[in-house]
Design a protein around this motif. Sequence first.
Motif, short mmCIF file in Angstrom:
data_model
loop_
_atom_site.label_atom_id
_atom_site.label_comp_id
_atom_site.label_asym_id
_atom_site.label_seq_id
_atom_site.Cartn_x
_atom_site.Cartn_y
_atom_site.Cartn_z
N VAL A 1 9.97 -59.06 88.42
CA VAL A 1 9.30 -58.28 87.55
C VAL A 1 8.82 -59.57 86.59
CG1 VAL A 1 10.14 -56.53 86.74
CG2 VAL A 1 10.88 -57.27 88.97
N SER A 2 7.97 -58.59 85.93
CA SER A 2 6.84 -59.07 84.79
C SER A 2 6.55 -58.27 84.08
CB SER A 2 6.00 -59.62 84.85
OG SER A 2 5.37 -61.24 83.28
N THR A 3 8.12 -57.82 82.94
CA THR A 3 7.58 -56.93 81.86
C THR A 3 7.49 -57.45 79.97
OG1 THR A 3 7.68 -54.67 81.35
CG2 THR A 3 9.64 -55.93 81.87
N VAL A 4 6.94 -56.26 78.70
CA VAL A 4 7.38 -56.42 78.13
C VAL A 4 8.62 -56.75 77.10
CG1 VAL A 4 5.83 -54.33 77.46
CG2 VAL A 4 5.44 -56.48 75.55
N TYR A 5 8.99 -55.95 76.35
CA TYR A 5 10.19 -56.06 75.84
C TYR A 5 9.71 -54.84 74.57
CZ TYR A 5 15.12 -56.91 73.94
OH TYR A 5 16.68 -56.66 73.33
N VAL A 6 8.67 -55.29 73.75
CA VAL A 6 8.66 -54.05 73.02
C VAL A 6 6.91 -53.94 72.98
CG1 VAL A 6 8.73 -53.65 70.14
CG2 VAL A 6 10.16 -54.32 71.43
N SER A 7 6.63 -53.20 73.56
CA SER A 7 5.50 -52.18 73.60
C SER A 7 4.70 -52.92 72.31
CB SER A 7 4.81 -51.37 74.31
OG SER A 7 3.82 -50.30 73.92
N ASN A 8 3.46 -53.75 72.57
CA ASN A 8 2.45 -53.42 70.96
C ASN A 8 1.87 -52.91 69.85
OD1 ASN A 8 1.16 -53.80 73.06
ND2 ASN A 8 -0.52 -55.59 71.53
N GLU B 1 18.61 -56.83 86.07
CA GLU B 1 20.09 -56.24 86.29
C GLU B 1 19.49 -55.99 88.03
OE1 GLU B 1 24.44 -54.27 86.88
OE2 GLU B 1 23.18 -54.19 85.30
N ILE B 2 18.83 -55.32 87.83
CA ILE B 2 18.24 -54.15 88.78
C ILE B 2 17.28 -55.31 90.07
CG2 ILE B 2 16.70 -52.42 89.81
CD1 ILE B 2 17.36 -50.66 87.27
N ALA B 3 16.33 -56.06 89.28
CA ALA B 3 15.24 -57.28 89.96
C ALA B 3 16.12 -57.87 90.70
CB ALA B 3 14.31 -57.95 88.95
N HIS B 4 16.94 -58.63 89.25
CA HIS B 4 18.11 -59.74 90.58
C HIS B 4 19.37 -59.20 91.82
CE1 HIS B 4 18.53 -62.60 86.31
NE2 HIS B 4 17.19 -62.51 86.83
N HIS B 5 18.87 -58.35 91.34
CA HIS B 5 20.34 -57.14 92.34
C HIS B 5 19.37 -57.80 94.52
CE1 HIS B 5 22.54 -54.66 95.47
NE2 HIS B 5 21.38 -54.05 95.76
N TYR B 6 17.85 -57.39 94.16
CA TYR B 6 16.79 -57.78 95.84
C TYR B 6 16.40 -59.48 95.31
CZ TYR B 6 17.10 -53.14 95.68
OH TYR B 6 16.93 -51.62 95.59
N GLY B 7 16.91 -60.25 94.92
CA GLY B 7 16.64 -61.23 94.30
C GLY B 7 15.28 -61.53 93.60
N ALA B 8 14.50 -60.97 93.03
CA ALA B 8 13.65 -61.63 92.09
C ALA B 8 13.85 -62.32 90.83
CB ALA B 8 12.41 -60.14 92.17
N LYS B 9 12.65 -62.53 90.40
CA LYS B 9 13.03 -63.34 89.05
C LYS B 9 12.17 -62.62 88.28
CE LYS B 9 14.18 -67.75 90.44
NZ LYS B 9 14.31 -67.56 91.95
N VAL B 10 12.66 -62.79 86.98
CA VAL B 10 12.35 -62.05 86.24
C VAL B 10 12.11 -62.34 84.55
CG1 VAL B 10 13.21 -60.27 84.27
CG2 VAL B 10 13.72 -60.11 86.31
N LEU B 11 10.70 -62.37 84.09
CA LEU B 11 9.81 -63.01 83.15
C LEU B 11 9.80 -61.48 82.15
CD1 LEU B 11 6.27 -65.01 82.69
CD2 LEU B 11 6.88 -63.40 81.37
#
Length: 420
Positions: A173-180, A193-203
């Motif tokens: 899951v790769s997403t912006v913290y604050v939209s420009n 937290e949700i992504a890690h529940h499924y074993g995914a990495k987060v950027l």
Amino acid sequence: MTVTQEKTLADRVRADFPILHQEVNGKPLVYLDNAATSQKPVAVLDALRNYYEQYNSNVHRGVHTLSAKATDAYEGSRVKIAKFVNAALPQEIIYARNASEAINLVAYAWGLTSLQPGDEVILSVMEHHSNLVPWQLVAKTTGAVLKFVELTQNQEFDLEQFKTLVSDKTKLVSTVYVSNTLGCINPVKEISEIAHHYGAKVLIDACQAVPHMPIDVRAIDCDWLVASGHKMCGPTGIGFLYGKREILKAMPPFMGGGEMIADVFLDHSTYADLPHKFEAGTPAIAEAIGLGAAVDYLTNIGMDKIHAYEAELTAYLFEQLRQIPQIQTYGPQPDRNGEGRAALAAFTAGEVHPHDLSTILDQAGIAIRAGHHCTQPLHRYIKAQSTARASLYFYNTREEIDVFIAALKEAIDFFGGLFG
């Protein structure tokens, strides 16, 4: 008896920014393009000049005094950045030219080696092109599938829809913290937290967050986070990647060359330990030292104070924009205290093209942005060809907002007369 008005944060810091004290087109400069790049305080300018005048030398490669001093300053900045975002170790901070390069580092060093056909990468429709194009390229090569989180009615990250997209197939899951563009602040801790529940990495793309609010990568529990120095009072040409140590250790090098090696033979090489494995060639030494000075400057002010003051400005900016009938803003509205969104406003003004608005405002000495802000898919999604954007930083004042609003009204009236 006269009452002395309490100085604002901007009043206390504006003298630190020489560029703000000039005229543009015969008018005092009002700089409202901070989401594109921030201005630089004297402390950063002095750090750059001091390096080139006093101890200009390459890092890590020499035992002489100048090289040792340059290395200490260069690595000292890494320590400052790590503390600034609460990384566990300085080795978890990788220097990059900018956030775009940092995302590409993850895309190529991790994405190309980890993703398989059918694996899923979740992005959002509000992503900057820098967090879209690398994953498009990786998906094309690996056979991974891109999925996109859409917006709520308030034009925020649709967390409920995200929960329906994420699954055991999700690898990132790769997403912006604050939209420009929208200015919305995404719930990155819950996303992680949700992504890690499924074993995914987060950027997390934190370019518009790191300069404006306290950041704690361990509290967010993201696997990677990127930011650009030039948006946080630092020089251009320098940014950083935060990554969890065990993940960075498992990733292969991004580029080959000097500095990132341990031993080189004619037929193979071994690689340096973190963080140098990802920093091939002579780095942006002066820029890294300048970024360290910027971190010192922001830390001395206090990110909590910067955030609180910008919230006051945000509330005032949106209060004034609401008084102009032709203006439509995008993203969530701030609450009465200016909280709930970033200190920027992307807007349209009826039939007036944003580029025309920007040109007219420039004649009044006011710098704003006009265009798609590197978010073309988002602009298609919100059915706006382009928007104008006024973005604030802690050295901006209410008086500057007043000048902007008055000039904006005049510009709209001028074009209204033409269209009428």
